[in-house]
Every structure is written in C-alpha cells, then in structure tokens.
Scaffold this motif. Structure first.
Motif, short mmCIF file in Angstrom:
data_model
loop_
_atom_site.label_atom_id
_atom_site.label_comp_id
_atom_site.label_asym_id
_atom_site.label_seq_id
_atom_site.Cartn_x
_atom_site.Cartn_y
_atom_site.Cartn_z
N HIS A 8 0.84 -1.21 0.00
CA HIS A 8 0.00 0.00 0.00
C HIS A 8 0.87 1.24 0.00
N LEU B 211 -2.55 3.23 -4.44
CA LEU B 211 -2.79 4.44 -3.65
C LEU B 211 -3.99 4.28 -2.71
N ARG B 212 -3.78 4.63 -1.42
CA ARG B 212 -4.87 4.65 -0.43
C ARG B 212 -4.86 6.02 0.22
N ASN B 213 -5.91 6.81 0.03
CA ASN B 213 -5.97 8.15 0.59
C ASN B 213 -6.37 8.12 2.06
N ASN C 37 -1.40 7.74 1.22
CA ASN C 37 -1.26 9.15 0.85
C ASN C 37 -1.93 10.00 1.93
N TYR D 257 1.18 6.25 -8.39
CA TYR D 257 0.76 5.09 -7.60
C TYR D 257 -0.73 4.78 -7.78
N GLU D 258 -1.51 5.78 -8.14
CA GLU D 258 -2.90 5.51 -8.48
C GLU D 258 -2.94 4.59 -9.69
N GLY E 223 -2.42 1.12 -8.92
CA GLY E 223 -3.45 0.51 -8.07
C GLY E 223 -3.05 0.38 -6.62
N ILE F 264 1.43 10.78 -6.67
CA ILE F 264 0.06 10.39 -6.34
C ILE F 264 -0.57 9.71 -7.56
N ALA F 265 -0.44 10.37 -8.73
CA ALA F 265 -0.99 9.78 -9.95
C ALA F 265 -0.24 8.50 -10.34
#
Ligand code: ADP
Ligand code: ADP
Ligand code: ZN
Length: 214
Positions: A109, A192-194, A112, A186-187, A190, A183-184
C-alpha cells in the motif's frame, strides 16, 4: 507488510510510521532521519545532504537511492518495512520498484496522507524534535510533559532548522513540483490509499490499521 507513506512535510508520516512500527514490529525507515543521524555523526554523507536540507531542497536521487537499497536489503526488512519520506521523485519511485523486484518483494500500500497546506505550516513551525533519540513532539497537539525535554529519554528538544517558516515554504514547493506527481503514479499502479491526515492522530492511525488489516 510493505508500506510507503506519501504526503507533504508535516503531514504526520513520521508520527504514524512510529506507531505502525511499534504495533506490527516492522522497521520504520525515514530517509530524513538517516540524513540527520549522519549529520550528527559528521559523516561525508551528512555534510553532503546538509547543503540541500538547509535550503529546503531534495537531496539528489543517486544519493538517496543507494541508501535505501542498502537499508531494504537488511534482514530486519524480511517481515516488511515502512518507508517514510521515500520515494520523493519519479526516479526514486522507479528505482524502488526495481530494487524490490530484485529482492522478490513489492509494495502493498502507498498511504497518501492528505493535509491542507496551512495546517502543515502550523504543524512544522511548532514541531520539536529530540536531539538524542529523534522523537517528535508538537507544542500544542502533542506537548512533552516538561518543556524542551524529551519524555522518552530526557534529551533536549529543538526546532529543526528546516522547520523555520521560510524553509517550510521552500519544502512545500519541492513537494508540489517533484513529489506530488507520485500520487498519480501510484494511483496508476493501483496502490494508492488516501488517508485524511487532518484528523486527530488516533483517528489517522485507525484509518491506516483498517487498510492494513482489510
Ligand atoms: P512528517 O513526518 O510527515 O513531516 P510529523 O509526523 O513529524 O510529520 O508531524 C509533524 C508535526 O505535526 C509534529 O509536530 C507532530 O507532533 C504533529 N502531528 C502529527 N500528526 C498530527 C495530527 N494528526 N494532528 C495534529 N498534529 C499532528
Ligand atoms: P519531513 O519529515 O518534514 O517530511 P524529512 O525528515 O523526511 O522531512 O526530510 C528532511 C529533508 O531531508 C528533506 O527536506 C530533504 O532535503 C531530505 N530528504 C529526505 N528524504 C529525501 C528523499 N527521499 N529524497 C531527497 N531528499 C530527501
Ligand atoms: Zn529523546
């Protein structure tokens, strides 16, 4: 449990990394702490990093990447690791992916930790750090029992040079320019966890535990 903590300076990455490390028994790896430790010991690496840190700029990628590669290969990372403050550039993120692949590992994970800019400035200018053990306090949100003294080890608390407002602004610009594109990145992977980092410390920890244990 292989975690990356992403977020601007002052988001609470170090605070949460310490807690997760204690709960799950995995090492907390902070590149900033490694530089400050080297600086204290007067090593070449410490002196090299200092010129950048004093200006609120990032230390060059090739310096940071080598340090993290060595650290992740240590046996205590077998069970997992919490990376705090690395990667901070796209080149570091690419290098991390490659070095983990070499070790037969992958990130689980990327947390963020999101905090508005003004809150971050308020947190950093009142952050106090222990000269001896590195433990972090906040004059208002997490004060030590005795002013200027570390609860954990009795060491002296100080305000990091780079936590003065002027340098904080420079660090935030570095974050926007060089780190926020991750951020983009890792998005897209798949991963990214906010996390709402503006909440109270216990609440932030609960949100992180929910993700780890899901
Ligand atoms: P980072 O490692 O992301 O730079 P820190 O964990 O050092 O951030 O936290 C920055 C400052 O904010 C510290 O003084 C810390 O005590 C304080 N802090 C951390 N998390 C919170 C929170 N959730 N609410 C209020 N203050 C916080
Ligand atoms: P914070 O906890 O407030 O985010 P850190 O302790 O992580 O600050 O970092 C302090 C300084 O160390 C940074 O401003 C930068 O100069 C340097 N540094 C730390 N990690 C990295 C990295 N991954 N890449 C480049 N420079 C770094
Ligand atoms: Zn201490």
């Amino acid at each position: 449990m292989n975690l990356v903590l992403l977020g601007p300076p002052g988001a609470g990455k170090g605070t949460q990394a310490e807690r997760i490390s204690a709960l799950y028994g995995v090492p907390h790896i902070s590149t900033g702490d490694i530089f400050r430790d080297n600086l204290k010991r007067g090593t070449v690496l410490g002196r090299r990093a200092k010129e950048y840190m004093d200006r609120g700029e990032l230390v060059p990628d090739e310096v940071v990447i080598g340090i993290v590669r060595d650290r992740l290969a240590k046996p205590d990372c077998e069970k997992g690791f919490i990376l705090d403050g690395f990667p901070r550039t796209a080149a570091q993120a690419d290098a991390l992916k490659a070095m983990l692949a070499d070790l037969g590992k992958a990130i689980d994970h990327v947390l963020n930790v999101q905090v508005p800019e003004e809150a971050v400035v308020e947190r950093l200018t009142a952050r106090r750090t222990c000269r001896s053990c590195g433990k972090v306090y906040h004059l208002v949100f997490d004060p030590p029992a005795k002013e200027d003294t570390c609860d954990a080890c009795g060491g002296e608390l100080y305000c990091r040079d780079d936590d003065k407002e002027e340098t904080v602004r420079a660090r935030l610009r570095e974050y926007e320019d060089k780190t926020s594109p991750l951020i983009a990145y890792y998005e897209g992977e798949g991963l990214l966890r906010n996390i709402n980092g503006a909440a109270e410390m216990d609440e932030v920890l609960r949100a992180i535990r929910d993700i780890i244990e899901a």
